[in-house]
Design an enzyme around this catalytic site. Structure first.
Site: not given
Ligand code: CMC
Length: 429
Positions: A307, A364
């Site tokens: 991320h 996710d």
């Protein structure tokens, strides 16, 4: 907010700029006047070090793995709140009173139908169309049915804001369900007098001869999934919404652009990519270790990992990882993909490559396993993300629209093309 200054030295000249400090102590050098003062601009491709706005909505501390909406920790919201309550919190800034929440729920429930004129729009798409393409087109078309709310006159669009916000939160879910039914060649199911996610599952899966029966708590699991996606500060799609809004565009057009930005596999499309990756690993008889090696060599990407902001565990992934087990056991389903995901996670968390780059599971990584267990087809996963992110896009549009000082977003560039050339006539080339 301003308290002190910072200096940039260019050659022998010093230029002083204010330092802005946020309520959580984050500091930024306000270089807005740098070019005017020095002729130099800042260069930050990918905006990894650029604050594009001052916002009151969501706080993330990526190093510590903290996510808070309007001051409330995501863990607390996941435990006590619901998607619609969190939507109100994100959009309006405080936890709603009971009567306000009931009124909002009612407004959302009563806004669920789609104008019959729009039903024929679905016929124009091939059944092979990606649901995200349909969703973004439909959201923009929706504005055409509500001209007063999509005037591109800021004052007027704001006057209708509450109505538009409830309408979009409601109809995005109806459009999503209709998209699925169109692609499957099934007739549309009208919304019913049900709670938000239960109504969505009804519009997706009920048939004239049998009403969808949520006996395994899919609606509850979906509510948590949507709530965890409600907002995430200046990510790619939210920044897109703000960018479009900054030019004065209405809320329908702005969120439609947000859907397009979300579609890519580095952003919302990652939830589809994770399941495809897990399925490929499973089909190849790999326990994940070969895939990890390929990712380390740069031959593959471990989808659902890494991320831009989190250099620690994404708190949403922690919550979803736990709830994946709960929903699978309530359905009585034993998904081998969950075992592979757990092994991949464990292997990556112990591997020098991932540890040194601070790559952790993101939202996710487990969300697809939950959606799959609920019965949502993989192609619809990113659409589910878009339904969840709608409150965040709306809140960010509002922040831009209500700020009298807001300016059109117009970054600069470093030009690297040809310098001036003389035009050569076609016959002479
Ligand atoms: N698998 C393997 N290596 C990775 C991964 C990954 N998933 N992510 C980053 N790296 C490596 C990358 O190759 C680079 O290595 P090196 O320093 O040797 O060149 C290093 O880690 C830093 O990565 P980066 O590309 O500079 O990171 P970024 O901040 O530009 O990208 C990201 C962030 C999310 C796009 C990226 O981590 C990624 O593509 N992850 C997989 C896709 C994914 O799960 N996306 C969902 C993000 S969260 C939800 C959302 O925003 O929608």
């Amino acid at each position: 907010m301003e308290n002190t200054t910072g200096t940039i030295r260019l050659g022998s000249e010093n230029f002083e700029f204010p330092i802005i400090e946020g309520t959580e102590g984050e500091k930024a050098l306000d270089t807005r006047t740098l070019r005017a003062k020095s002729g130099c601009i800042t260069f930050d491709e990918g905006y990894g070090n650029t604050g594009s706005c001052i916002s009151d909505i969501t706080f993330i501390n990526g190093e510590k793995g903290i996510l808070r909406h309007r001051g409330y920790a995501i863990e607390e919201l996941a435990k006590h709140s619901s998607f619609l309550e969190t939507a109100m919190l994100v959009i309006y800034g405080s936890l709603p009173q009971k009567s306000c929440l009931s009124a909002f729920r009612k407004q959302v429930r009563e806004s669920a139908s789609i104008h019959t004129g729009m039903h024929s729009h679905f016929d124009g798409f091939p059944t092979s169309a990606h649901p995200m393409a349909i969703l973004s087109s439909m959201l923009n078309s929706l504005g055409a049915y509500y001209p007063k709310m999509s005037s591109n006159n800021r004052e007027q669009d704001l006057a209708y804001f509450d109505e538009t916000a409830a309408l979009l939160i409601s109809k995005v879910r109806t459009i999503a369900a209709m998209t699925y039914r169109m692609k499957m060649g099934l007739s549309f199911v009208h919304p019913a007098e049900k709670r938000y996610t239960e109504n969505f599952l009804h519009m997706m899966f009920s048939e004239p001869y049998s009403e969808y029966d949520d006996k395994h708590g899919a609606g509850k699991a979906l509510d948590l999934f949507l709530m965890l996606h409600a907002d995430h500060e200046q990510n790619c799609s939210t920044s897109t919404v703000r960018m479009v809004a900054s030019g004065g565009a209405n809320l329908f057009a702005s969120v439609s652009a947000g859907v397009c930005a979300l579609w890519g596999p580095s952003h919302g499309g990652a939830n589809m990519a994770v399941i495809k990756m897990l399925e490929e690993i499973h089909a190849a008889g790999d326990d994940g270790s070969k895939f990890i090696e390929a990712a380390k060599k740069g031959e593959a990407k471990l989808m659902g990992f890494g991320h831009r902001v989190y250099k620690n565990y994404d708190p949403r992934a922690k919550i979803l990882g736990k709830s994946a087990e709960g929903i699978l056991s309530s359905i009585g389903m034993n998904d081998p993909l969950l075992d592979i995901a757990r092994k991949l996670e464990q292997a990556a968390l112990e591997d020098e490559y991932f540890v040194s780059r601070k790559l952790y599971p993101n939202v996710d990584f487990y969300s697809g396993i939950i959606l799959k267990a609920i019965g949502i087809p993989v192609e619809m996963f990113t659409v589910m993300f878009a339904i969840g992110r709608m409150p965040g896009w709306i809140a960010n549009w509002k922040e831009i629209a209500e700020n009298p000082k807001s300016r059109i977003h117009r970054p600069r560039q470093i030009y690297s093309g040809e310098t001036q050339r003389d035009y050569v006539q076609l016959v002479d080339r």
